[in-house]
Scaffold this motif. Structure first.
Motif, short mmCIF file in Angstrom:
data_model
loop_
_atom_site.label_atom_id
_atom_site.label_comp_id
_atom_site.label_asym_id
_atom_site.label_seq_id
_atom_site.Cartn_x
_atom_site.Cartn_y
_atom_site.Cartn_z
N ARG A 13 0.83 -1.21 0.00
CA ARG A 13 0.00 0.00 0.00
C ARG A 13 0.86 1.25 0.00
O ARG A 13 0.56 2.23 -0.68
CB ARG A 13 -0.91 0.00 1.22
CG ARG A 13 -2.05 -1.01 1.16
CD ARG A 13 -2.83 -1.03 2.46
NE ARG A 13 -3.92 -1.99 2.41
CZ ARG A 13 -4.59 -2.42 3.48
NH1 ARG A 13 -4.27 -1.94 4.69
NH2 ARG A 13 -5.57 -3.29 3.35
N ARG A 14 1.95 1.22 0.78
CA ARG A 14 2.84 2.38 0.84
C ARG A 14 3.48 2.64 -0.52
O ARG A 14 3.56 3.78 -0.97
CB ARG A 14 3.91 2.16 1.90
CG ARG A 14 4.81 3.38 2.12
CD ARG A 14 5.86 3.13 3.18
NE ARG A 14 5.27 2.85 4.47
CZ ARG A 14 5.37 1.69 5.12
NH1 ARG A 14 6.06 0.69 4.59
NH2 ARG A 14 4.80 1.53 6.29
N LEU A 15 3.91 1.58 -1.18
CA LEU A 15 4.53 1.73 -2.50
C LEU A 15 3.53 2.28 -3.51
O LEU A 15 3.87 3.15 -4.32
CB LEU A 15 5.09 0.39 -2.98
CG LEU A 15 6.37 -0.08 -2.30
CD1 LEU A 15 6.71 -1.51 -2.73
CD2 LEU A 15 7.53 0.86 -2.64
N ARG A 16 2.30 1.78 -3.47
CA ARG A 16 1.27 2.29 -4.39
C ARG A 16 0.99 3.76 -4.12
O ARG A 16 0.80 4.55 -5.05
CB ARG A 16 -0.02 1.46 -4.27
CG ARG A 16 0.06 0.10 -4.93
CD ARG A 16 -1.31 -0.54 -5.07
NE ARG A 16 -1.93 -0.79 -3.78
CZ ARG A 16 -1.71 -1.90 -3.06
NH1 ARG A 16 -0.88 -2.83 -3.49
NH2 ARG A 16 -2.32 -2.07 -1.90
N SER A 17 0.95 4.12 -2.83
CA SER A 17 0.71 5.51 -2.47
C SER A 17 1.84 6.40 -2.97
O SER A 17 1.60 7.48 -3.52
CB SER A 17 0.58 5.64 -0.95
OG SER A 17 0.43 6.99 -0.56
N GLU A 18 3.09 5.94 -2.82
CA GLU A 18 4.24 6.72 -3.28
C GLU A 18 4.25 6.85 -4.79
O GLU A 18 4.58 7.91 -5.34
CB GLU A 18 5.54 6.07 -2.79
CG GLU A 18 5.75 6.19 -1.28
CD GLU A 18 6.94 5.40 -0.79
OE1 GLU A 18 7.58 4.70 -1.62
OE2 GLU A 18 7.24 5.47 0.41
N ARG A 19 3.86 5.78 -5.48
CA ARG A 19 3.79 5.83 -6.96
C ARG A 19 2.73 6.82 -7.41
O ARG A 19 2.93 7.57 -8.37
CB ARG A 19 3.52 4.44 -7.53
CG ARG A 19 4.73 3.52 -7.55
CD ARG A 19 4.52 2.34 -8.47
NE ARG A 19 3.44 1.48 -8.01
CZ ARG A 19 3.62 0.42 -7.23
NH1 ARG A 19 4.84 0.10 -6.82
NH2 ARG A 19 2.59 -0.32 -6.86
N ILE A 24 1.39 12.12 -9.74
CA ILE A 24 0.71 13.42 -9.70
C ILE A 24 1.71 14.55 -9.92
O ILE A 24 1.46 15.47 -10.72
CB ILE A 24 -0.03 13.59 -8.36
CG1 ILE A 24 -1.21 12.62 -8.28
CG2 ILE A 24 -0.51 15.02 -8.17
CD1 ILE A 24 -1.82 12.49 -6.89
N VAL A 25 2.84 14.48 -9.24
CA VAL A 25 3.87 15.51 -9.40
C VAL A 25 4.36 15.56 -10.83
O VAL A 25 4.46 16.64 -11.44
CB VAL A 25 5.04 15.24 -8.42
CG1 VAL A 25 6.22 16.16 -8.73
CG2 VAL A 25 4.60 15.43 -6.98
N ILE A 52 -9.68 12.27 -8.51
CA ILE A 52 -9.51 13.57 -7.88
C ILE A 52 -9.44 13.43 -6.36
O ILE A 52 -8.73 14.19 -5.69
CB ILE A 52 -10.65 14.53 -8.29
CG1 ILE A 52 -10.33 15.97 -7.87
CG2 ILE A 52 -11.97 14.07 -7.73
CD1 ILE A 52 -9.22 16.62 -8.65
N ARG A 53 -10.14 12.45 -5.80
CA ARG A 53 -10.07 12.24 -4.36
C ARG A 53 -8.68 11.78 -3.94
O ARG A 53 -8.18 12.16 -2.89
CB ARG A 53 -11.13 11.23 -3.93
CG ARG A 53 -12.56 11.75 -4.06
CD ARG A 53 -13.58 10.69 -3.71
NE ARG A 53 -13.48 10.27 -2.32
CZ ARG A 53 -14.18 9.28 -1.80
NH1 ARG A 53 -15.03 8.59 -2.57
NH2 ARG A 53 -14.05 8.96 -0.54
N SER A 54 -8.07 10.97 -4.80
CA SER A 54 -6.70 10.53 -4.53
C SER A 54 -5.75 11.72 -4.55
O SER A 54 -4.82 11.81 -3.73
CB SER A 54 -6.27 9.50 -5.57
OG SER A 54 -4.94 9.08 -5.35
N PHE A 55 -5.96 12.63 -5.50
CA PHE A 55 -5.13 13.84 -5.57
C PHE A 55 -5.14 14.55 -4.23
O PHE A 55 -4.08 14.90 -3.68
CB PHE A 55 -5.66 14.76 -6.67
CG PHE A 55 -4.90 16.06 -6.79
CD1 PHE A 55 -3.94 16.24 -7.77
CD2 PHE A 55 -5.15 17.13 -5.93
CE1 PHE A 55 -3.23 17.43 -7.89
CE2 PHE A 55 -4.46 18.32 -6.03
CZ PHE A 55 -3.49 18.47 -7.01
N PHE A 56 -6.32 14.79 -3.69
CA PHE A 56 -6.42 15.57 -2.46
C PHE A 56 -6.10 14.76 -1.20
O PHE A 56 -5.97 15.34 -0.12
CB PHE A 56 -7.79 16.25 -2.37
CG PHE A 56 -7.91 17.41 -3.30
CD1 PHE A 56 -7.17 18.56 -3.11
CD2 PHE A 56 -8.74 17.34 -4.41
CE1 PHE A 56 -7.26 19.64 -3.99
CE2 PHE A 56 -8.85 18.41 -5.29
CZ PHE A 56 -8.10 19.56 -5.08
#
Length: 200
Positions: A13-19, A24-25, A52-56
């Motif tokens: 989950r952490r890796l997916r979040s970092e990806r 986004i950047v 968009i929810r993931s963005f915020f």
């Protein structure tokens, strides 16, 4: 579920979040480089392939995104301008400085324009832009130590001539080629520096 399995799930989950955060950047920067100078959160999300929810979830607002994006590209941005041969006569060093800056400005033109368009809105952009300007000014002084002995008004004029704003005017508004723009800047700098030396 064992502790090892749980750890693997958390790490995944952490890796997916970092990806997702990195996507986004990179999407924001890619849009600016392509000419979308002030991309919206929705445009960035669509480009990154996230909701968009993931963005915020990753960035509470656009300003926090710009801060991370600046850290992400700072080294590559500075590499556009710093370095290179700094030896030779004054004229040779002016030529090399202008050519280095010309390549740099060409490479980051849309990022600079996007930043300028939003300086009024975001403190982090004002801070980062001011830091970059100080860095470029210091670099020019390092390349041309002769500048330190010139009157303040002359140094300010030289800083303006070597700036991105001057480059953008020559390239976009006056529609000069890269070579012609470089020649204009070189000529102005040499005349100003050598003229001041002759008067002193």
């Amino acid at each position: 579920m064992s502790k090892n399995q749980l750890a693997e799930v958390v790490d995944g989950r952490r890796l997916r979040s970092e990806r997702s955060r990195l996507a986004i950047v990179e999407a924001a920067l890619a849009l600016q480089e392509e000419g979308v100078l002030v991309p919206t959160a929705q445009q960035i999300s669509d480009r990154a392939g996230v909701g968009i929810r993931s963005f915020f979830r990753h960035f509470e607002d656009m300003e926090s995104l710009f801060e991370v994006a600046d850290n992400h590209i700072r080294d590559s941005y500075e590499a556009h301008f710093l370095g290179g041969d700094r030896s030779g006569t004054l004229a040779q060093r002016v030529d090399r400085a202008v050519e280095r800056y010309a390549d740099g400005y060409e490479g980051v033109s849309n990022i600079m324009l996007g930043t300028q368009a939003q300086l009024w809105r975001y403190e982090v952009l004002r801070k980062n832009y001011a830091r970059n300007q100080r860095g470029l000014r210091k670099d020019l002084n390092d390349r041309l130590p002769e500048l330190k002995s010139l009157p303040r008004e002359t140094r300010e004029a030289i800083d303006a001539i070597a700036s991105f704003e001057m480059w953008h005017r020559l390239r976009r508004h006056q529609k000069l080629s890269k070579k012609s723009s470089s020649n204009v800047v070189k000529s102005l700098l040499k005349n100003l520096i050598e003229g001041t030396d002759a008067d002193s």
